[in-house]
Design a protein around this motif. Structure first.
Motif, PDB file in Angstrom:
ATOM      1  N   GLU A 307     -34.454  -4.527  18.075  1.00  0.00           N
ATOM      2  CA  GLU A 307     -35.397  -3.408  18.295  1.00  0.00           C
ATOM      3  C   GLU A 307     -35.985  -2.936  16.967  1.00  0.00           C
ATOM      4  OE1 GLU A 307     -33.030  -1.546  21.985  1.00  0.00           O
ATOM      5  OE2 GLU A 307     -33.952  -0.058  20.641  1.00  0.00           O
ATOM      6  N   LEU A 308     -35.102  -2.899  15.983  1.00  0.00           N
ATOM      7  CA  LEU A 308     -35.533  -2.487  14.647  1.00  0.00           C
ATOM      8  C   LEU A 308     -36.626  -3.437  14.133  1.00  0.00           C
ATOM      9  CD1 LEU A 308     -34.880  -0.507  12.355  1.00  0.00           C
ATOM     10  CD2 LEU A 308     -33.045  -2.037  11.621  1.00  0.00           C
ATOM     11  N   LEU A 309     -36.434  -4.722  14.375  1.00  0.00           N
ATOM     12  CA  LEU A 309     -37.414  -5.719  13.918  1.00  0.00           C
ATOM     13  C   LEU A 309     -38.775  -5.516  14.583  1.00  0.00           C
ATOM     14  CD1 LEU A 309     -35.406  -9.059  13.724  1.00  0.00           C
ATOM     15  CD2 LEU A 309     -36.232  -7.664  11.838  1.00  0.00           C
ATOM     16  N   PHE A 310     -38.749  -5.193  15.883  1.00  0.00           N
ATOM     17  CA  PHE A 310     -40.012  -4.933  16.593  1.00  0.00           C
ATOM     18  C   PHE A 310     -40.749  -3.749  15.970  1.00  0.00           C
ATOM     19  CE2 PHE A 310     -38.163  -7.191  20.377  1.00  0.00           C
ATOM     20  CZ  PHE A 310     -39.146  -8.164  20.430  1.00  0.00           C
ATOM     21  N   LYS A 311     -39.977  -2.704  15.668  1.00  0.00           N
ATOM     22  CA  LYS A 311     -40.602  -1.501  15.104  1.00  0.00           C
ATOM     23  C   LYS A 311     -41.092  -1.748  13.677  1.00  0.00           C
ATOM     24  CE  LYS A 311     -38.685   1.773  18.227  1.00  0.00           C
ATOM     25  NZ  LYS A 311     -37.364   2.210  18.636  1.00  0.00           N
ATOM     26  N   ALA A 319     -38.897  -9.109   8.642  1.00  0.00           N
ATOM     27  CA  ALA A 319     -37.508  -9.280   8.183  1.00  0.00           C
ATOM     28  C   ALA A 319     -36.784 -10.074   9.250  1.00  0.00           C
ATOM     29  CB  ALA A 319     -36.862  -7.917   7.935  1.00  0.00           C
ATOM     30  N   SER A 320     -35.461 -10.068   9.197  1.00  0.00           N
ATOM     31  CA  SER A 320     -34.717 -10.910  10.143  1.00  0.00           C
ATOM     32  C   SER A 320     -33.438 -10.189  10.577  1.00  0.00           C
ATOM     33  CB  SER A 320     -34.412 -12.221   9.419  1.00  0.00           C
ATOM     34  OG  SER A 320     -33.440 -12.934  10.095  1.00  0.00           O
ATOM     35  N   GLY A 348     -26.266  -5.001  14.555  1.00  0.00           N
ATOM     36  CA  GLY A 348     -27.021  -4.007  13.773  1.00  0.00           C
ATOM     37  C   GLY A 348     -27.375  -4.509  12.390  1.00  0.00           C
ATOM     38  N   ALA A 349     -27.244  -5.817  12.166  1.00  0.00           N
ATOM     39  CA  ALA A 349     -27.466  -6.352  10.810  1.00  0.00           C
ATOM     40  C   ALA A 349     -28.930  -6.748  10.585  1.00  0.00           C
ATOM     41  CB  ALA A 349     -26.560  -7.559  10.574  1.00  0.00           C
ATOM     42  N   ILE A 373     -37.648   5.055  11.280  1.00  0.00           N
ATOM     43  CA  ILE A 373     -37.279   4.427  12.576  1.00  0.00           C
ATOM     44  C   ILE A 373     -35.865   4.825  12.981  1.00  0.00           C
ATOM     45  CG2 ILE A 373     -36.889   2.204  13.725  1.00  0.00           C
ATOM     46  CD1 ILE A 373     -39.113   1.052  11.778  1.00  0.00           C
ATOM     47  N   LEU A 374     -34.950   4.814  12.021  1.00  0.00           N
ATOM     48  CA  LEU A 374     -33.562   5.141  12.361  1.00  0.00           C
ATOM     49  C   LEU A 374     -33.417   6.622  12.744  1.00  0.00           C
ATOM     50  CD1 LEU A 374     -31.797   3.052   9.547  1.00  0.00           C
ATOM     51  CD2 LEU A 374     -31.776   2.545  12.002  1.00  0.00           C
ATOM     52  N   ASN A 375     -34.217   7.480  12.133  1.00  0.00           N
ATOM     53  CA  ASN A 375     -34.189   8.920  12.482  1.00  0.00           C
ATOM     54  C   ASN A 375     -34.758   9.182  13.855  1.00  0.00           C
ATOM     55  OD1 ASN A 375     -32.906  10.126  10.433  1.00  0.00           O
ATOM     56  ND2 ASN A 375     -34.733  10.350   9.139  1.00  0.00           N
ATOM     57  N   ASP A 376     -35.768   8.376  14.240  1.00  0.00           N
ATOM     58  CA  ASP A 376     -36.464   8.576  15.527  1.00  0.00           C
ATOM     59  C   ASP A 376     -35.654   8.098  16.718  1.00  0.00           C
ATOM     60  OD1 ASP A 376     -38.550   9.567  14.211  1.00  0.00           O
ATOM     61  OD2 ASP A 376     -39.934   7.881  14.537  1.00  0.00           O
ATOM     62  N   LYS A 377     -34.564   7.391  16.446  1.00  0.00           N
ATOM     63  CA  LYS A 377     -33.825   6.740  17.546  1.00  0.00           C
ATOM     64  C   LYS A 377     -33.358   7.738  18.596  1.00  0.00           C
ATOM     65  CE  LYS A 377     -30.628   4.409  15.668  1.00  0.00           C
ATOM     66  NZ  LYS A 377     -29.382   3.926  15.459  1.00  0.00           N
TER      67      LYS A 377
END
Ligand code: PLP
Length: 377
Positions: A307-311, A319-320, A348-349, A373-377
């Motif tokens: 999900e992080l990668l999509f954002k 990134a990967s 989560g890596a 992104i991590l704050n918006d979760k």
């Protein structure tokens, strides 16, 4: 939107100088290197010049370099073709649990044909256990294959030590150096490696061309049957432009290695420092000391890296993640599992691998976007 590319372990952008060097062999100098006329001879000369450059970056003789179609082919050839040619001496191979799939699947293929393979554990930094290696050696061990540096966590293995162990037992030592060539100094004369795999697209060269170094005197079977190219070990009309590109990429990488290592190390350490100071509950995966200059692999708590990668992609960041998506099933990476991460930590890596095109401003942008992104979760 500006693209910020932090996935240089997946592939690297081609260097413009490499492209310029390749161009004639895609246009006017299209001759087949086996032909006797002038443009054929030009192609042959270009291939041999590239062989010298590839040999030079790892300090071996040009005649010990074989061109292949990619790092995977080099790995397959090293493992399978060596095993087939030497099966009378023994049928046992030692490798590690964190190898690239090109090695692991080649070993699995050999197991299906009656060979036995020991897969060594690694410690929590991803370094192979040398004592376990020594204890795994048997009378019928013919090869040890341990990667130079890992593609996911960047860990660099104790290659010289492993090489000495192999030599003392008369066992051939192969290393998958696909992530290492052009990123760390490799002096084969000093390290005593017997076989080594490399791939052009990891060092700002073109995709679809690789190299395999095989020390003189080591026997391996032919990989592709057909013509007599590559000293009768790999048939097929050569990818002249690709080979020329690999040669040029090696030449430039060798000239630039000091700067490359320093700059990427600075970028990586700056990123790790900012993440460590500004984002809570993170875990850095792999060794901090024995690590490729451009590699950072960090687990973010309660985060799905996919999900992080999509954002990140939405704001132009490449990134990967630490998962391998196979046929839609998301499985935690075998590397992260081997270093003891829980499935949650592995999922989560985020792997970021820096290149010379990245700037400190790019890294700032990446860190700010990660925080957002991590704050918006
Ligand atoms: N070995 C390692 C360690 C790699 O990282 C890769 C590619 O990611 C390969 C082998 C395969 O190389 P290629 O993509 O050229 O087949």
């Amino acid at each position: 939107m500006k693209i910020r590319y932090f996935d240089n372990a997946a592939t690297t952008p081609i260097n413009e100088k490499v492209l310029i060097k390749m161009f004639p062999y895609l246009t006017n100098s299209y001759g087949n290197s086996s032909a006797m006329y002038t443009i054929g001879r030009h192609a042959k000369k270009a291939i041999e010049e590239a062989r010298r450059e590839v040999a030079d970056i790892i300090n071996v003789k040009p005649k010990e370099i074989y061109f292949t179609s990619c790092g995977s082919e080099s790995d397959n050839t090293a493992i399978k073709c060596f095993a087939y040619a030497n099966k009378d001496k023994g049928k046992h191979i030692i490798t590690s649990k964190i190898e690239h799939h090109a090695i692991l699947e080649s070993c699995r293929a050999l197991e299906r044909q009656g060979f036995e393979v020991t897969y060594l554990n690694v410690n929590k930094e991803g370094i192979v256990d040398v004592n376990e290696l020594v204890n795994s050696i048997r009378n019928d061990t013919i090869m040890i294959s341990i990667m130079f540096a890992n593609n996911e966590i960047g860990t660099i293995q104790p290659i010289e030590q492993i090489s000495k162990i192999a030599k003392s037992k008369n066992i051939v030592f192969h290393t998958d150096a696909v992530q290492a060539v052009g990123n760390v100094e490799i002096d084969i004369l000093k390290l005593g490696i017997d076989m080594l795999s490399a791939s052009a697209h990891k060092l700002n060269g073109p995709k679809g061309v690789g190299a395999l170094y095989v020390r003189t005197g080591i026997n391996f079977e032919k990989y592709i049957d057909g013509g007599h190219q590559e000293k009768n070990k790999r048939a097929g009309t050569e990818n002249v432009a690709g080979i020329v590109g690999l040669g040029e990429a090696c030449k430039l990488a060798k000239q630039n290695l000091g700067y490359h290592i320093n700059y990427l190390t600075e970028l990586r350490d700056y990123y790790i420092k900012r993440i460590t100071e500004e984002i809570p509950n993170i875990k850095i995966n792999g060794s901090l000391e024995k690590r490729l200059p451009g590699n950072a692999n960090i687990s973010f708590k309660d985060t799905d890296a996919q999900e992080l990668l999509f954002k990140l992609d939405e704001v132009g960041i490449c990134a990967s993640s630490g998962s391998a998506c196979n046929t839609g099933i998301q499985a935690p990476s075998h590397v992260l599992t081997a270093i003891g991460l829980t499935p949650e930590e592995a999922n989560g890596a985020l792997r970021t691998t820096f290149g010379e095109d990245n700037t400190f401003e790019d890294v700032d942008f990446l860190v700010e976007e990660l925080k957002r992104i991590l704050n918006d979760k």
